[in-house]
Design a protein around this motif. Structure first.
Motif, PDB file in Angstrom:
ATOM      1  N   PHE A 108     -46.200  39.053 103.919  1.00 19.14           N
ATOM      2  CA  PHE A 108     -45.171  40.602 104.005  1.00 19.14           C
ATOM      3  C   PHE A 108     -43.934  40.860 104.107  1.00 19.14           C
ATOM      4  CE2 PHE A 108     -50.207  39.363 105.772  1.00 19.14           C
ATOM      5  CZ  PHE A 108     -50.290  40.407 105.427  1.00 19.14           C
ATOM      6  N   ILE A 109     -42.978  39.498 104.654  1.00 16.26           N
ATOM      7  CA  ILE A 109     -41.812  40.374 104.758  1.00 16.26           C
ATOM      8  C   ILE A 109     -41.369  40.252 103.442  1.00 16.26           C
ATOM      9  CG2 ILE A 109     -39.830  39.069 104.919  1.00 16.26           C
ATOM     10  CD1 ILE A 109     -40.359  39.888 107.798  1.00 16.26           C
ATOM     11  N   ARG A 110     -41.175  39.895 101.932  1.00 19.71           N
ATOM     12  CA  ARG A 110     -41.273  39.750 101.193  1.00 19.71           C
ATOM     13  C   ARG A 110     -41.629  41.172 100.484  1.00 19.71           C
ATOM     14  NH1 ARG A 110     -43.665  34.783  98.118  1.00 19.71           N
ATOM     15  NH2 ARG A 110     -45.013  34.777 100.013  1.00 19.71           N
ATOM     16  N   LEU A 111     -42.991  41.502 100.896  1.00 27.97           N
ATOM     17  CA  LEU A 111     -43.538  42.578 100.393  1.00 27.97           C
ATOM     18  C   LEU A 111     -42.256  44.106 101.143  1.00 27.97           C
ATOM     19  CD1 LEU A 111     -47.254  42.390  99.794  1.00 27.97           C
ATOM     20  CD2 LEU A 111     -45.374  42.180  97.830  1.00 27.97           C
ATOM     21  N   PHE A 112     -42.390  43.636 102.092  1.00 26.62           N
ATOM     22  CA  PHE A 112     -41.419  44.806 102.317  1.00 26.62           C
ATOM     23  C   PHE A 112     -40.218  44.769 102.664  1.00 26.62           C
ATOM     24  CE2 PHE A 112     -38.569  45.306 106.103  1.00 26.62           C
ATOM     25  CZ  PHE A 112     -38.407  46.951 106.630  1.00 26.62           C
ATOM     26  N   HIS A 113     -39.835  43.687 101.809  1.00 23.21           N
ATOM     27  CA  HIS A 113     -38.088  43.475 101.984  1.00 23.21           C
ATOM     28  C   HIS A 113     -38.198  44.020 100.726  1.00 23.21           C
ATOM     29  CE1 HIS A 113     -34.550  42.475  99.516  1.00 23.21           C
ATOM     30  NE2 HIS A 113     -33.850  42.133 100.920  1.00 23.21           N
ATOM     31  N   TRP A 114     -38.619  44.124  98.895  1.00 16.35           N
ATOM     32  CA  TRP A 114     -38.857  44.507  98.047  1.00 16.35           C
ATOM     33  C   TRP A 114     -39.129  46.153  98.036  1.00 16.35           C
ATOM     34  CZ3 TRP A 114     -35.244  42.097  95.922  1.00 16.35           C
ATOM     35  CH2 TRP A 114     -34.954  40.997  95.798  1.00 16.35           C
ATOM     36  N   GLY A 163     -45.853  39.190 113.780  1.00 16.90           N
ATOM     37  CA  GLY A 163     -45.717  38.826 112.529  1.00 16.90           C
ATOM     38  C   GLY A 163     -45.107  37.365 112.948  1.00 16.90           C
ATOM     39  N   SER A 164     -45.502  36.538 112.014  1.00 19.38           N
ATOM     40  CA  SER A 164     -45.053  34.773 111.276  1.00 19.38           C
ATOM     41  C   SER A 164     -43.733  34.875 111.962  1.00 19.38           C
ATOM     42  CB  SER A 164     -44.806  34.944 110.513  1.00 19.38           C
ATOM     43  OG  SER A 164     -45.632  35.498 109.288  1.00 19.38           O
ATOM     44  N   HIS A 165     -43.429  33.562 112.422  1.00 26.03           N
ATOM     45  CA  HIS A 165     -42.514  32.736 113.315  1.00 26.03           C
ATOM     46  C   HIS A 165     -41.242  33.261 113.087  1.00 26.03           C
ATOM     47  CE1 HIS A 165     -40.185  30.491 116.146  1.00 26.03           C
ATOM     48  NE2 HIS A 165     -39.038  30.219 115.133  1.00 26.03           N
ATOM     49  N   TYR A 166     -40.550  33.580 111.643  1.00 26.35           N
ATOM     50  CA  TYR A 166     -39.353  34.123 111.886  1.00 26.35           C
ATOM     51  C   TYR A 166     -38.942  34.962 111.006  1.00 26.35           C
ATOM     52  CZ  TYR A 166     -37.846  28.816 111.518  1.00 26.35           C
ATOM     53  OH  TYR A 166     -37.921  27.454 111.109  1.00 26.35           O
ATOM     54  N   ALA A 167     -40.409  35.711 111.153  1.00 24.19           N
ATOM     55  CA  ALA A 167     -39.924  37.295 111.352  1.00 24.19           C
ATOM     56  C   ALA A 167     -40.114  38.325 112.560  1.00 24.19           C
ATOM     57  CB  ALA A 167     -41.342  37.666 110.771  1.00 24.19           C
ATOM     58  N   ARG A 168     -40.133  37.273 113.658  1.00 22.30           N
ATOM     59  CA  ARG A 168     -39.917  38.329 114.383  1.00 22.30           C
ATOM     60  C   ARG A 168     -38.337  38.235 115.180  1.00 22.30           C
ATOM     61  NH1 ARG A 168     -45.414  36.058 118.336  1.00 22.30           N
ATOM     62  NH2 ARG A 168     -46.767  35.897 116.933  1.00 22.30           N
ATOM     63  N   TYR A 215     -43.792  26.064 110.601  1.00 27.69           N
ATOM     64  CA  TYR A 215     -44.683  27.299 111.299  1.00 27.69           C
ATOM     65  C   TYR A 215     -45.802  27.364 110.478  1.00 27.69           C
ATOM     66  CZ  TYR A 215     -41.052  26.914 115.340  1.00 27.69           C
ATOM     67  OH  TYR A 215     -40.137  25.816 115.791  1.00 27.69           O
ATOM     68  N   PRO A 216     -46.498  28.113 110.614  1.00 25.99           N
ATOM     69  CA  PRO A 216     -47.643  27.929 110.187  1.00 25.99           C
ATOM     70  C   PRO A 216     -47.460  30.344 110.266  1.00 25.99           C
ATOM     71  CG  PRO A 216     -48.981  27.738 111.870  1.00 25.99           C
ATOM     72  CD  PRO A 216     -47.470  27.124 112.359  1.00 25.99           C
ATOM     73  N   PHE A 217     -47.610  30.903 109.071  1.00 21.95           N
ATOM     74  CA  PHE A 217     -47.419  32.249 108.320  1.00 21.95           C
ATOM     75  C   PHE A 217     -48.946  32.909 109.736  1.00 21.95           C
ATOM     76  CE2 PHE A 217     -45.535  32.248 104.243  1.00 21.95           C
ATOM     77  CZ  PHE A 217     -43.894  31.090 105.004  1.00 21.95           C
ATOM     78  N   ALA A 218     -48.441  33.753 109.608  1.00 21.01           N
ATOM     79  CA  ALA A 218     -49.509  34.338 110.955  1.00 21.01           C
ATOM     80  C   ALA A 218     -50.501  35.112 109.940  1.00 21.01           C
ATOM     81  CB  ALA A 218     -49.559  36.108 111.366  1.00 21.01           C
ATOM     82  N   PRO A 219     -51.716  34.912 110.026  1.00 25.98           N
ATOM     83  CA  PRO A 219     -53.134  35.007 109.067  1.00 25.98           C
ATOM     84  C   PRO A 219     -52.527  36.222 108.617  1.00 25.98           C
ATOM     85  CG  PRO A 219     -53.507  34.847 111.319  1.00 25.98           C
ATOM     86  CD  PRO A 219     -52.064  35.120 111.809  1.00 25.98           C
ATOM     87  N   LEU A 220     -53.593  36.102 107.375  1.00 26.82           N
ATOM     88  CA  LEU A 220     -53.202  37.964 106.171  1.00 26.82           C
ATOM     89  C   LEU A 220     -54.386  38.644 107.299  1.00 26.82           C
ATOM     90  CD1 LEU A 220     -51.803  38.130 103.313  1.00 26.82           C
ATOM     91  CD2 LEU A 220     -54.677  37.756 102.363  1.00 26.82           C
ATOM     92  N   SER A 221     -55.013  38.092 107.722  1.00 27.17           N
ATOM     93  CA  SER A 221     -55.453  39.806 108.164  1.00 27.17           C
ATOM     94  C   SER A 221     -54.413  40.680 109.192  1.00 27.17           C
ATOM     95  CB  SER A 221     -56.627  39.404 108.965  1.00 27.17           C
ATOM     96  OG  SER A 221     -57.104  38.284 110.021  1.00 27.17           O
ATOM     97  N   ARG A 222     -53.897  39.425 110.289  1.00 32.32           N
ATOM     98  CA  ARG A 222     -53.256  40.009 110.466  1.00 32.32           C
ATOM     99  C   ARG A 222     -52.139  41.252 109.827  1.00 32.32           C
ATOM    100  NH1 ARG A 222     -50.026  36.818 114.996  1.00 32.32           N
ATOM    101  NH2 ARG A 222     -51.820  35.841 115.256  1.00 32.32           N
ATOM    102  N   GLY A 223     -51.125  40.914 109.700  1.00 30.79           N
ATOM    103  CA  GLY A 223     -50.971  41.892 108.728  1.00 30.79           C
ATOM    104  C   GLY A 223     -51.318  42.417 107.696  1.00 30.79           C
ATOM    105  N   ILE A 224     -52.904  42.613 107.303  1.00 29.54           N
ATOM    106  CA  ILE A 224     -53.322  43.256 106.539  1.00 29.54           C
ATOM    107  C   ILE A 224     -53.590  44.866 107.148  1.00 29.54           C
ATOM    108  CG2 ILE A 224     -55.680  44.250 105.250  1.00 29.54           C
ATOM    109  CD1 ILE A 224     -55.060  41.571 103.627  1.00 29.54           C
ATOM    110  N   VAL A 225     -53.995  44.532 108.483  1.00 29.02           N
ATOM    111  CA  VAL A 225     -54.203  45.328 110.410  1.00 29.02           C
ATOM    112  C   VAL A 225     -53.491  46.348 110.110  1.00 29.02           C
ATOM    113  CG1 VAL A 225     -54.961  46.210 112.240  1.00 29.02           C
ATOM    114  CG2 VAL A 225     -56.800  43.901 110.702  1.00 29.02           C
TER     115      VAL A 225
END
Length: 225
Positions: free
Chosen positions: A17-23, A67-72, A199-209
């Motif tokens: 999600f961070i990568r898609l957001f960035h580009w 979101g994921s740890h390093y995205a917060r 740190y594990p990434f946040a769930p894919l479903s959370r990003g989609i929601v």
């Protein structure tokens, strides 16, 4: 529970999600600039690009909280004193390597988000005094709309400066510090360190929601006001 990585082992840092957001944000801003320069029928696409920027920024704010740890934001936004100290270390060539955003990079993220939101937000109330008006121009008077249009143009100049500084920072770290930041924003991994936690990434479903929520929020803004 986190696991520590060795210096040679890549650390998963930027989730999809961070990568898609960035580009996507970079592409939306570039297209908004180009279409705005073309004028005419391209102004409708210019506005669509602005809506995309609003949706992306809204998502990033939400992802920066849950979101994921390093995205917060809580992981990379440091105090002004801490950031100043890092800047001094960077000038001396003694700055430590950060797995996520470094302190200066963290503040640049906030600045870019704020300017992008302001740029797209003012566009909702702007008009070119010919035939193109923002979707919310009816909520303000004509004179104020003209003034907001002036802000819209000035903010874009500030956004260009911030983007330039951001690219300069990436260039310095990429070329002189040997940090492959561009590659990391493509595949999501950065060289680890003994201090880097996995740190594990946040769930894919959370990003989609959250992406659906951000899109709905922008749609509601445009259609319900």
């Amino acid at each position: 529970m986190t696991q520590l990585h060795t210096d040679k082992e890549p650390t998963p840092v930027w989730d999809i999600f961070i990568r898609l957001f960035h580009w996507s944000l970079a592409a939306s801003i570039l297209f908004a600039w180009w279409s705005g320069e073309q004028g005419g029928n391209w102004m409708q696409w210019h506005m669509y690009a602005g809506y995309s920027v609003l949706g992306l920024v809204t998502f990033r704010i939400l992802w920066g909280v849950v979101g994921s740890h390093y995205a917060r934001f809580s992981e990379f936004v440091r105090s002004p004193a801490h950031t100043l100290k890092y800047g001094q270390q960077l000038a001396k060539g003694e700055a430590p390597r950060h797995t996520g955003h470094n302190p200066l990079g963290g503040w640049m993220v906030l600045l870019l988000l704020a300017l992008s939101a302001a740029q797209a937000g003012t566009g909702l109330f702007a008009n070119d005094e010919i035939f193109t008006e923002g979707p919310l121009v009816h909520l303000v008077g004509y004179d104020l709309s003209v003034e907001i249009t002036r802000w819209h143009k000035l903010i874009f100049d500030g956004l260009l400066i911030a983007i330039g500084l951001h690219l300069l920072g990436v260039f310095v770290h990429q070329v002189f510090k040997g940090e492959k930041l561009v590659q990391a924003m493509l595949h999501g991994r950065k060289p680890g360190s003994t201090q880097a936690g996995h740190y594990p990434f946040a769930p894919l479903s959370r990003g989609i929601v959250l992406a659906l929520l951000a899109g709905t929020a922008v749609w509601s803004l445009l259609n319900l006001l």
